[in-house]
Design a protein around this motif. Structure first.
Motif, PDB file in Angstrom:
ATOM      1  N   PRO A   1       0.819  -1.216   0.000  1.00 42.37           N
ATOM      2  CA  PRO A   1       0.000   0.000   0.000  1.00 42.37           C
ATOM      3  C   PRO A   1       0.850   1.263   0.000  1.00 42.37           C
ATOM      4  CG  PRO A   1       0.024  -0.985   2.185  1.00 42.37           C
ATOM      5  CD  PRO A   1       0.734  -1.947   1.286  1.00 42.37           C
ATOM      6  N   PRO A   2       0.321   2.374  -0.527  1.00 41.01           N
ATOM      7  CA  PRO A   2       1.041   3.650  -0.503  1.00 41.01           C
ATOM      8  C   PRO A   2       1.219   4.131   0.932  1.00 41.01           C
ATOM      9  CG  PRO A   2      -1.224   3.943  -1.239  1.00 41.01           C
ATOM     10  CD  PRO A   2      -0.993   2.463  -1.143  1.00 41.01           C
ATOM     11  N   PRO A   3       2.213   4.973   1.162  1.00 37.32           N
ATOM     12  CA  PRO A   3       3.105   5.638   0.188  1.00 37.32           C
ATOM     13  C   PRO A   3       4.404   4.876  -0.083  1.00 37.32           C
ATOM     14  CG  PRO A   3       3.447   6.609   2.334  1.00 37.32           C
ATOM     15  CD  PRO A   3       2.418   5.521   2.522  1.00 37.32           C
ATOM     16  N   ALA A   4       4.424   3.563   0.163  1.00 34.23           N
ATOM     17  CA  ALA A   4       5.643   2.774  -0.043  1.00 34.23           C
ATOM     18  C   ALA A   4       6.133   2.921  -1.482  1.00 34.23           C
ATOM     19  CB  ALA A   4       5.368   1.312   0.280  1.00 34.23           C
ATOM     20  N   PRO A   5       7.418   3.151  -1.690  1.00 40.36           N
ATOM     21  CA  PRO A   5       7.953   3.324  -3.051  1.00 40.36           C
ATOM     22  C   PRO A   5       8.148   1.977  -3.755  1.00 40.36           C
ATOM     23  CG  PRO A   5       9.712   3.563  -1.453  1.00 40.36           C
ATOM     24  CD  PRO A   5       8.453   3.351  -0.665  1.00 40.36           C
ATOM     25  N   GLU A   6       7.072   1.429  -4.281  1.00 40.71           N
ATOM     26  CA  GLU A   6       7.137   0.142  -4.979  1.00 40.71           C
ATOM     27  C   GLU A   6       7.069   0.387  -6.476  1.00 40.71           C
ATOM     28  OE1 GLU A   6       6.559  -3.285  -6.926  1.00 40.71           O
ATOM     29  OE2 GLU A   6       4.839  -1.931  -6.779  1.00 40.71           O
ATOM     30  N   TRP A   7       7.857  -0.328  -7.266  1.00 36.13           N
ATOM     31  CA  TRP A   7       8.007  -0.044  -8.687  1.00 36.13           C
ATOM     32  C   TRP A   7       6.686  -0.150  -9.448  1.00 36.13           C
ATOM     33  CZ3 TRP A   7      13.066  -3.337  -9.508  1.00 36.13           C
ATOM     34  CH2 TRP A   7      14.133  -2.650  -8.929  1.00 36.13           C
ATOM     35  N   GLY A   8       5.912  -1.199  -9.207  1.00 34.72           N
ATOM     36  CA  GLY A   8       4.650  -1.368  -9.923  1.00 34.72           C
ATOM     37  C   GLY A   8       3.669  -0.246  -9.635  1.00 34.72           C
ATOM     38  N   ALA A   9       3.592   0.157  -8.371  1.00 36.07           N
ATOM     39  CA  ALA A   9       2.707   1.261  -8.003  1.00 36.07           C
ATOM     40  C   ALA A   9       3.183   2.568  -8.629  1.00 36.07           C
ATOM     41  CB  ALA A   9       2.642   1.387  -6.487  1.00 36.07           C
ATOM     42  N   MET A  10       4.489   2.742  -8.754  1.00 36.63           N
ATOM     43  CA  MET A  10       5.021   3.948  -9.382  1.00 36.63           C
ATOM     44  C   MET A  10       4.679   3.997 -10.869  1.00 36.63           C
ATOM     45  SD  MET A  10       8.745   4.019  -7.472  1.00 36.63           S
ATOM     46  CE  MET A  10       9.331   5.460  -8.355  1.00 36.63           C
ATOM     47  N   VAL A  11       4.738   2.835 -11.535  1.00 35.09           N
ATOM     48  CA  VAL A  11       4.337   2.784 -12.939  1.00 35.09           C
ATOM     49  C   VAL A  11       2.856   3.096 -13.075  1.00 35.09           C
ATOM     50  CG1 VAL A  11       4.096   1.272 -14.942  1.00 35.09           C
ATOM     51  CG2 VAL A  11       6.160   1.157 -13.561  1.00 35.09           C
ATOM     52  N   SER A  12       2.053   2.590 -12.150  1.00 32.88           N
ATOM     53  CA  SER A  12       0.614   2.879 -12.174  1.00 32.88           C
ATOM     54  C   SER A  12       0.347   4.369 -12.002  1.00 32.88           C
ATOM     55  CB  SER A  12      -0.088   2.089 -11.063  1.00 32.88           C
ATOM     56  OG  SER A  12      -1.455   2.399 -11.002  1.00 32.88           O
ATOM     57  N   ASN A  13       1.101   5.004 -11.113  1.00 29.52           N
ATOM     58  CA  ASN A  13       0.962   6.445 -10.909  1.00 29.52           C
ATOM     59  C   ASN A  13       1.331   7.211 -12.171  1.00 29.52           C
ATOM     60  OD1 ASN A  13       0.617   8.915  -9.534  1.00 29.52           O
ATOM     61  ND2 ASN A  13       2.790   8.987  -9.016  1.00 29.52           N
ATOM     62  N   GLY A  14       2.371   6.730 -12.868  1.00 30.81           N
ATOM     63  CA  GLY A  14       2.777   7.387 -14.106  1.00 30.81           C
ATOM     64  C   GLY A  14       1.780   7.190 -15.227  1.00 30.81           C
ATOM     65  N   ALA A  15       1.107   6.029 -15.237  1.00 32.39           N
ATOM     66  CA  ALA A  15       0.115   5.770 -16.279  1.00 32.39           C
ATOM     67  C   ALA A  15      -1.077   6.712 -16.171  1.00 32.39           C
ATOM     68  CB  ALA A  15      -0.364   4.323 -16.194  1.00 32.39           C
ATOM     69  N   GLU A  16      -1.355   7.177 -14.955  1.00 35.00           N
ATOM     70  CA  GLU A  16      -2.452   8.121 -14.762  1.00 35.00           C
ATOM     71  C   GLU A  16      -2.094   9.518 -15.253  1.00 35.00           C
ATOM     72  OE1 GLU A  16      -3.202   7.932 -10.630  1.00 35.00           O
ATOM     73  OE2 GLU A  16      -4.053   5.896 -10.664  1.00 35.00           O
ATOM     74  N   GLN A  17      -0.798   9.770 -15.422  1.00 34.56           N
ATOM     75  CA  GLN A  17      -0.338  11.077 -15.913  1.00 34.56           C
ATOM     76  C   GLN A  17       0.619  10.819 -17.073  1.00 34.56           C
ATOM     77  OE1 GLN A  17       0.945  13.513 -12.521  1.00 34.56           O
ATOM     78  NE2 GLN A  17      -0.159  12.092 -11.221  1.00 34.56           N
ATOM     79  N   PHE A  18       0.046  10.330 -18.150  1.00 30.95           N
ATOM     80  CA  PHE A  18       0.828   9.799 -19.265  1.00 30.95           C
ATOM     81  C   PHE A  18       1.712  10.857 -19.912  1.00 30.95           C
ATOM     82  CE2 PHE A  18       1.399   8.063 -23.566  1.00 30.95           C
ATOM     83  CZ  PHE A  18       1.874   6.807 -23.224  1.00 30.95           C
ATOM     84  N   SER A  19       1.308  12.088 -19.894  1.00 30.51           N
ATOM     85  CA  SER A  19       2.084  13.136 -20.565  1.00 30.51           C
ATOM     86  C   SER A  19       3.410  13.409 -19.862  1.00 30.51           C
ATOM     87  CB  SER A  19       1.264  14.432 -20.646  1.00 30.51           C
ATOM     88  OG  SER A  19       0.868  14.854 -19.353  1.00 30.51           O
ATOM     89  N   TYR A  20       3.512  13.030 -18.594  1.00 30.25           N
ATOM     90  CA  TYR A  20       4.765  13.190 -17.854  1.00 30.25           C
ATOM     91  C   TYR A  20       5.504  11.849 -17.915  1.00 30.25           C
ATOM     92  CZ  TYR A  20       2.206  17.271 -16.229  1.00 30.25           C
ATOM     93  OH  TYR A  20       1.478  18.439 -16.173  1.00 30.25           O
ATOM     94  N   TRP A  21       6.232  11.639 -18.987  1.00 28.30           N
ATOM     95  CA  TRP A  21       6.771  10.324 -19.321  1.00 28.30           C
ATOM     96  C   TRP A  21       7.729   9.761 -18.284  1.00 28.30           C
ATOM     97  CZ3 TRP A  21      12.038  10.218 -19.571  1.00 28.30           C
ATOM     98  CH2 TRP A  21      12.687  11.450 -19.764  1.00 28.30           C
ATOM     99  N   TRP A  22       8.438  10.620 -17.563  1.00 25.93           N
ATOM    100  CA  TRP A  22       9.478  10.153 -16.650  1.00 25.93           C
ATOM    101  C   TRP A  22       8.914   9.464 -15.403  1.00 25.93           C
ATOM    102  CZ3 TRP A  22       8.345  15.208 -17.869  1.00 25.93           C
ATOM    103  CH2 TRP A  22       7.729  15.977 -16.878  1.00 25.93           C
ATOM    104  N   VAL A  23       7.652   9.758 -15.065  1.00 19.49           N
ATOM    105  CA  VAL A  23       7.086   9.192 -13.841  1.00 19.49           C
ATOM    106  C   VAL A  23       7.001   7.668 -13.922  1.00 19.49           C
ATOM    107  CG1 VAL A  23       5.079   9.181 -12.303  1.00 19.49           C
ATOM    108  CG2 VAL A  23       5.790  11.309 -13.420  1.00 19.49           C
ATOM    109  N   ALA A  24       6.622   7.133 -15.086  1.00 19.68           N
ATOM    110  CA  ALA A  24       6.500   5.686 -15.258  1.00 19.68           C
ATOM    111  C   ALA A  24       7.711   5.053 -15.920  1.00 19.68           C
ATOM    112  CB  ALA A  24       5.242   5.365 -16.084  1.00 19.68           C
TER     113      ALA A  24
END
Length: 287
Positions: free
Chosen positions: A230-253
């Motif tokens: 669960p958040p806010p743990a820095p887990e790679w899969g969750a970070m990719v999911s966060n980036g997918a929600e903000q696709f225009s900011y490519w570096w997040v995912a």
């Protein structure tokens, strides 16, 4: 007939590094990530949980090498510290699933009969579903947490090791040295742990090495769907999911995704190299 003992001697390991470039690359990648996992707190330049809305969604720069996410957290630090969760989950899952599957499959192949039929039917019940679907169902029923996700992955994975171990035990238990031990009065338990198990473990080692990358991918997939740590743990899969929600900011995912890719490829390269070494036909090219 002499026993076949699998051991990676230092000289053989060096030869594998020299003759198999992909194996060498895999070792380098995984070794680097293991160092990062151990010393993440010392390497990370920022607190991975520190939020700074003034610098949210900043692209990669000299101050933030991998940019920042939607809460202004440093992605580089989160990727480094997140390796402890993602890689640690993969290691724990494979170790537990391999040990459980090895013991259950070994018992099934050694005893045989009705016990063998029951264990194999239970294993087929688990393997009849795609692993990701079964993991999603079990994880959803148990609730989102790191422990539940690891338990889910072990439940999904142990039948693979049980089937491989059963096949190896059935093959090994008919060898002459096993019959010799039995004729000398060795107990069934001693024969299993001293004679059969050590000579059946080679395929388990190869499978575990290859599955390490797959375990990280499965854990990341479950976390991507909100079923992992669960958040806010820095887990790679969750970070990719966060980036997918903000696709225009490519570096997040992109950067946590590259971390997942690099570890998976490294583990697969090592698995292929170990498989080639343990294969008598392919070992000649290494010797």
């Amino acid at each position: 007939m002499k026993k076949i003992k699998y051991s990676l001697r230092s000289s053989s390991f060096v030869r594998m590094l020299r003759t198999n470039p992909l194996f060498a690359i895999g070792v380098a990648i995984c070794a680097a990530w293991l160092v990062v996992m151990v010393f993440a707190d010392l390497i990370a330049p920022c607190d991975p949980l520190l939020q700074d809305m003034a610098v949210r969604l900043q692209p990669p720069s000299a101050q933030h090498w991998f940019g920042t996410d939607s809460l202004g957290r440093d992605i580089f630090s989160r990727v480094l510290v997140g390796s402890r969760i993602s890689i640690g989950a993969g290691i724990q899952c494979i170790l537990i699933a391999a040990v459980v599957g090895m013991l259950i499959g070994g018992l099934s192949g050694y005893v045989g009969g009705i016990l063998d039929d029951i264990i194999m039917r239970i294993g087929e019940l688990f393997t009849s579903f795609p692993s990701i679907i079964l993991a999603m169902v079990i994880a959803s029923a148990m609730g989102a947490s790191l422990f539940n996700t690891l338990l889910t992955m072990c439940i999904v994975w142990w039948p693979n090791y049980a089937r491989v171990m059963r096949a190896m035990v059935i093959q090994v238990k008919s060898n002459e040295y096993v019959e010799a031990s039995r004729s000398l009065g060795a107990s069934r338990l001693r024969i299993f742990f001293k004679e059969i198990l050590p000579n059946s473990i080679g395929s388990i080692i190869v499978l575990a090495t290859v599955d390490f990358g797959n375990a990280i991918l499965l854990f990341a997939s479950l976390s991507y769907m909100g079923l992992g740590s669960p958040p806010p743990a820095p887990e790679w899969g969750a970070m990719v999911s966060n980036g997918a929600e903000q696709f225009s900011y490519w570096w997040v995912a992109t950067f946590p995704g590259l971390a997942i890719l690099s570890v998976s490829l490294g583990a697969n390269f090592i698995g292929d190299g170990v498989r080639d070494y343990l294969d008598p036909k392919l070992r000649k090219t290494i010797s």
